[in-house]
Design a protein around this motif. Structure first.
Motif, mmCIF file in Angstrom:
data_model
loop_
_atom_site.group_PDB
_atom_site.id
_atom_site.type_symbol
_atom_site.label_atom_id
_atom_site.label_comp_id
_atom_site.label_asym_id
_atom_site.label_seq_id
_atom_site.Cartn_x
_atom_site.Cartn_y
_atom_site.Cartn_z
ATOM 1 N N GLN A 7 -2.863 -7.566 -4.516
ATOM 2 C CA GLN A 7 -1.469 -7.189 -4.784
ATOM 3 C C GLN A 7 -1.280 -5.676 -4.875
ATOM 4 O OE1 GLN A 7 -1.050 -9.160 -8.339
ATOM 5 N NE2 GLN A 7 -0.860 -11.420 -7.284
ATOM 6 N N ASN A 8 -2.185 -5.080 -5.307
ATOM 7 C CA ASN A 8 -2.024 -3.453 -5.557
ATOM 8 C C ASN A 8 -1.866 -2.908 -3.953
ATOM 9 O OD1 ASN A 8 -1.951 -3.070 -8.327
ATOM 10 N ND2 ASN A 8 -4.335 -2.935 -8.292
ATOM 11 N N LEU A 9 -2.748 -3.248 -3.171
ATOM 12 C CA LEU A 9 -2.517 -2.752 -1.698
ATOM 13 C C LEU A 9 -1.198 -2.990 -1.252
ATOM 14 C CD1 LEU A 9 -6.041 -3.573 -0.293
ATOM 15 C CD2 LEU A 9 -5.178 -1.437 -0.657
ATOM 16 N N LEU A 10 -0.702 -4.169 -1.447
ATOM 17 C CA LEU A 10 0.491 -4.619 -0.849
ATOM 18 C C LEU A 10 1.888 -3.706 -1.595
ATOM 19 C CD1 LEU A 10 0.028 -8.719 -0.553
ATOM 20 C CD2 LEU A 10 0.351 -6.894 1.303
ATOM 21 N N LEU A 11 1.410 -3.497 -2.747
ATOM 22 C CA LEU A 11 2.553 -2.725 -3.484
ATOM 23 C C LEU A 11 2.535 -1.541 -3.052
ATOM 24 C CD1 LEU A 11 4.516 -2.779 -5.815
ATOM 25 C CD2 LEU A 11 2.835 -2.302 -7.486
ATOM 26 N N ASN A 12 1.565 -0.727 -2.822
ATOM 27 C CA ASN A 12 1.504 0.486 -2.316
ATOM 28 C C ASN A 12 2.005 0.565 -1.018
ATOM 29 O OD1 ASN A 12 0.101 1.567 -4.682
ATOM 30 N ND2 ASN A 12 -1.929 1.373 -3.887
ATOM 31 N N ARG A 13 1.647 -0.314 -0.314
ATOM 32 C CA ARG A 13 2.311 -0.373 1.050
ATOM 33 C C ARG A 13 3.957 -0.538 0.972
ATOM 34 N NH1 ARG A 13 2.031 1.844 5.940
ATOM 35 N NH2 ARG A 13 2.538 0.690 7.506
ATOM 36 N N MET A 14 4.131 -1.260 0.283
ATOM 37 C CA MET A 14 5.691 -1.617 -0.010
ATOM 38 C C MET A 14 6.290 -0.234 -0.171
ATOM 39 S SD MET A 14 7.501 -4.660 -1.611
ATOM 40 C CE MET A 14 7.575 -4.237 -3.301
ATOM 41 N N ASN A 15 5.658 0.431 -1.091
ATOM 42 C CA ASN A 15 6.232 1.896 -1.699
ATOM 43 C C ASN A 15 6.313 2.851 -0.421
ATOM 44 O OD1 ASN A 15 6.808 0.735 -4.341
ATOM 45 N ND2 ASN A 15 4.629 1.441 -4.838
ATOM 46 N N GLN A 16 5.328 2.728 0.242
ATOM 47 C CA GLN A 16 5.079 3.716 1.503
ATOM 48 C C GLN A 16 6.388 3.514 2.497
ATOM 49 O OE1 GLN A 16 1.280 3.122 3.020
ATOM 50 N NE2 GLN A 16 0.409 4.386 1.728
ATOM 51 N N MET A 17 6.499 2.153 2.576
ATOM 52 C CA MET A 17 7.733 1.858 3.553
ATOM 53 C C MET A 17 8.949 2.348 2.957
ATOM 54 S SD MET A 17 6.513 -1.959 4.987
ATOM 55 C CE MET A 17 5.509 -2.138 6.242
ATOM 56 N N GLU A 18 9.373 2.011 1.662
ATOM 57 C CA GLU A 18 10.181 2.456 1.151
ATOM 58 C C GLU A 18 10.635 4.105 1.276
ATOM 59 O OE1 GLU A 18 12.341 2.095 -3.357
ATOM 60 O OE2 GLU A 18 10.893 0.897 -2.891
ATOM 61 N N LEU A 19 9.776 4.459 0.872
ATOM 62 C CA LEU A 19 9.812 6.109 1.267
ATOM 63 C C LEU A 19 10.155 6.458 2.800
ATOM 64 C CD1 LEU A 19 6.799 7.577 -0.920
ATOM 65 C CD2 LEU A 19 9.434 7.700 -1.435
ATOM 66 N N MET A 20 9.581 5.753 3.389
ATOM 67 C CA MET A 20 9.980 5.907 5.084
ATOM 68 C C MET A 20 11.404 5.503 5.358
ATOM 69 S SD MET A 20 6.260 4.742 6.806
ATOM 70 C CE MET A 20 7.085 4.605 8.433
ATOM 71 N N ALA A 21 11.722 4.675 4.751
ATOM 72 C CA ALA A 21 13.253 4.117 4.870
ATOM 73 C C ALA A 21 14.205 5.358 4.147
ATOM 74 C CB ALA A 21 13.338 2.703 4.455
ATOM 75 N N GLU A 22 13.603 5.726 2.925
ATOM 76 C CA GLU A 22 14.651 6.726 2.415
ATOM 77 C C GLU A 22 14.555 8.128 3.124
ATOM 78 O OE1 GLU A 22 13.196 7.048 -1.509
ATOM 79 O OE2 GLU A 22 14.060 5.230 -2.177
#
Length: 103
Positions: A7-22
């Motif tokens: 879950q932590n890995l998925l959450l970190n990956r999701m945060n990285q994707m969010e930053l890329m989108a922003e």
């Protein structure tokens, strides 16, 4: 791997994707290309159907003696239409599969 670490890995990956989108690293999809391509295919199939209809009408009225040409054109138009329907069905089936996916 434990569920918490996954879950932590998925959450970190999701945060990285969010930053890329922003930051603009991910551009929105350009849907006009496929839409225009599909509309062109529909126009081409319609033109084939109209040509086949005109040729068959010319044979029926006696304006033309090209029965074989009219039949070949009619079969080509029929095949094009059937192919278009199969592609449409595949696209809709794929869309349904995507909609049924669980997140």
């Amino acid at each position: 791997m434990e569920p918490i670490s996954t879950q932590n890995l998925l959450l970190n990956r999701m945060n990285q994707m969010e930053l890329m989108a922003e930051n603009g690293a991910i551009a929105p999809a350009n849907n006009s290309g496929i839409q225009q391509d599909f509309m062109q295919v529909v126009r081409d199939v319609n033109a084939q159907q109209n040509l086949a209809s005109e040729m068959m009408q010319a044979v029926d009225t006696g304006a033309s003696q090209d029965v074989v040409g009219a039949m070949v054109t009619s079969q080509k138009a029929n095949l094009s239409f059937n192919m278009l329907m199969e592609v449409r069905n595949k696209v809709l089936s794929g869309f349904d599969d995507v909609m049924r996916m669980t997140l």
